[in-house]
Design a protein around this motif. Sequence first.
Motif, PDB file in Angstrom:
ATOM      1  N   UNK A 251       0.849  -0.840  -0.424  1.00  0.00           N
ATOM      2  CA  UNK A 251      -0.086  -0.001   0.094  1.00  0.00           C
ATOM      3  C   UNK A 251       0.669   0.767  -0.353  1.00  0.00           C
ATOM      4  N   UNK A 252       1.879   1.247   0.562  1.00  0.00           N
ATOM      5  CA  UNK A 252       2.646   2.470   0.638  1.00  0.00           C
ATOM      6  C   UNK A 252       3.294   2.744  -0.867  1.00  0.00           C
TER       7      UNK A 252
ATOM      8  N   UNK B 128       3.272   5.591  -5.356  1.00  0.00           N
ATOM      9  CA  UNK B 128       3.926   6.024  -6.905  1.00  0.00           C
ATOM     10  C   UNK B 128       3.641   7.033  -7.143  1.00  0.00           C
ATOM     11  N   UNK B 129       2.291   8.030  -6.797  1.00  0.00           N
ATOM     12  CA  UNK B 129       1.620   8.955  -7.456  1.00  0.00           C
ATOM     13  C   UNK B 129       3.209  10.156  -7.622  1.00  0.00           C
ATOM     14  N   UNK B 130       3.290  10.369  -6.500  1.00  0.00           N
ATOM     15  CA  UNK B 130       4.293  11.872  -6.356  1.00  0.00           C
ATOM     16  C   UNK B 130       5.760  11.328  -6.055  1.00  0.00           C
ATOM     17  N   UNK B 131       6.252  10.063  -6.066  1.00  0.00           N
ATOM     18  CA  UNK B 131       7.080   9.791  -5.698  1.00  0.00           C
ATOM     19  C   UNK B 131       7.740   9.471  -4.676  1.00  0.00           C
ATOM     20  N   UNK B 132       8.224   8.456  -4.777  1.00  0.00           N
ATOM     21  CA  UNK B 132       8.723   7.926  -2.391  1.00  0.00           C
ATOM     22  C   UNK B 132       9.242   9.364  -1.971  1.00  0.00           C
TER      23      UNK B 132
ATOM     24  N   UNK C  86       5.819  11.363  -0.573  1.00  0.00           N
ATOM     25  CA  UNK C  86       5.317  11.196   0.412  1.00  0.00           C
ATOM     26  C   UNK C  86       5.585  11.444   2.125  1.00  0.00           C
ATOM     27  N   UNK C  87       4.749  11.045   3.029  1.00  0.00           N
ATOM     28  CA  UNK C  87       5.330  11.264   4.662  1.00  0.00           C
ATOM     29  C   UNK C  87       5.850  10.210   4.898  1.00  0.00           C
ATOM     30  N   UNK C  88       6.651  10.334   6.310  1.00  0.00           N
ATOM     31  CA  UNK C  88       6.711   9.398   7.627  1.00  0.00           C
ATOM     32  C   UNK C  88       6.165   8.835   7.658  1.00  0.00           C
TER      33      UNK C  88
ATOM     34  N   UNK D 161       4.713   5.977   5.754  1.00  0.00           N
ATOM     35  CA  UNK D 161       5.159   4.829   5.603  1.00  0.00           C
ATOM     36  C   UNK D 161       5.029   4.247   7.208  1.00  0.00           C
ATOM     37  N   UNK D 162       5.014   4.779   7.831  1.00  0.00           N
ATOM     38  CA  UNK D 162       5.130   4.086   9.341  1.00  0.00           C
ATOM     39  C   UNK D 162       3.384   3.406   9.647  1.00  0.00           C
ATOM     40  N   UNK D 163       3.118   4.138   8.450  1.00  0.00           N
ATOM     41  CA  UNK D 163       0.977   3.694   8.543  1.00  0.00           C
ATOM     42  C   UNK D 163       0.795   1.875   9.284  1.00  0.00           C
ATOM     43  N   UNK D 164       1.800   1.234   8.707  1.00  0.00           N
ATOM     44  CA  UNK D 164       0.924  -0.507   9.016  1.00  0.00           C
ATOM     45  C   UNK D 164       1.335  -0.492  10.240  1.00  0.00           C
TER      46      UNK D 164
END
Length: 332
Positions: free
Chosen positions: A108-109, A114-118, A121-123, A126-129
């Motif tokens: 999911x990360x 994918x759209x704006x590139x890694x 994306x916010x930290x 990344x830590x969501x899961x």
Amino acid sequence: RPRVLSGIQPTADSFHLGNYMGALRQWVDLQRDHQPFFFIADQHAITTDWDPKLLRERTLRSAAQLLAAGVDPEKSAIFVQSHVPAHAQLGWVLNGLTGFGEARRMTQFKDKSAKGGEGAASVGLFAYPILMAADILLYRPHYVPVGEDQRQHLELTRDLAQRFNGRFKKTFRLPEPYILKATAKIYDLQEPTKKMSKSGSGPNGIIEMLEEPARSAKKIRSAVTDSGTEIRFDQEEKPGVSNLLTIYSALTGESIQALEEQYAGKMYGDLKKDLAEVVVGFVTPFRDRTLELLDNQDHLMQVLAQGAETANAVAESTLRDVYQRIGFVAPV
Ligand code: TYM
């Protein structure tokens, strides 16, 4: 009674039919003979861009929709994630036990960044899961009722639980995903090989539970179907028709096989016309009930306060065990 826990993000004005069929319905069913904890994941909702005013509104709308769907505050603790500080606190501990590469593998990360590139994306995303693992493990649930798209997060949760138990002391239960095969993944009405989601094909691809029922009917009638004419369940050859049959079956309780027999020799248009009526019959009372509940915000806030109290008692006790076992000095 075995415990269940699940959450939903307040990231849209309305839940959609995928949320309902993949998850909420099971929440309601499991209430009967389980001890349930259900929450609105406002902390997960700030991992991608958000608007504070909308977030506040959507959190309350989510609470109203949970009640309208049949989640019962007499049986279930219904609460807002940020009202239970232990989620973020355990999340921080688990951050220290999760490998960077392990987190990066979460699909999911990859999809969401994918759209704006890694780099954009916010930290938090990344830590969501890892926060999700904390959400779950705090309550030591037996089952976590979710849709198919959450399976990988559940696997990470189990890995982290096992790691913690092995490194320190047995603290967490390894939760089982509760994913019903028939409705684990509801598909986009316009692009029936993709899951129904608010970031899917567009508004015509999703049935929003709070939209005008007439609009839902129209979306069903204009759903993309497949080449050929035969009405039968075939995920590979006929994803569009199969998705409609899944929804039909789930809302009426009729088996797919019975529906295939009923529609033998009939046309796609007949199926869609009938299903449109079924959907209207389902969403209309849901919508009325939600709007009614939203008129009494004091009641909603009371339900959430009571839920948070129950949740905090359980979550704080787990967190205390965790802090002690990992070597944090308890304050006097
Ligand atoms: P969320 O808010 O995206 O979705 C809520 C629930 O709806 C399910 N779902 C679907 N099921 C079938 N077909 C679909 N098209 C479909 N779309 C969504 C999801 O699988 C989910 O069960 N990360 C979670 C929220 C969360 C959570 C948790 C869940 C945070 N912490 C702890 C369980 C336990 C999420 O984003 O769900």
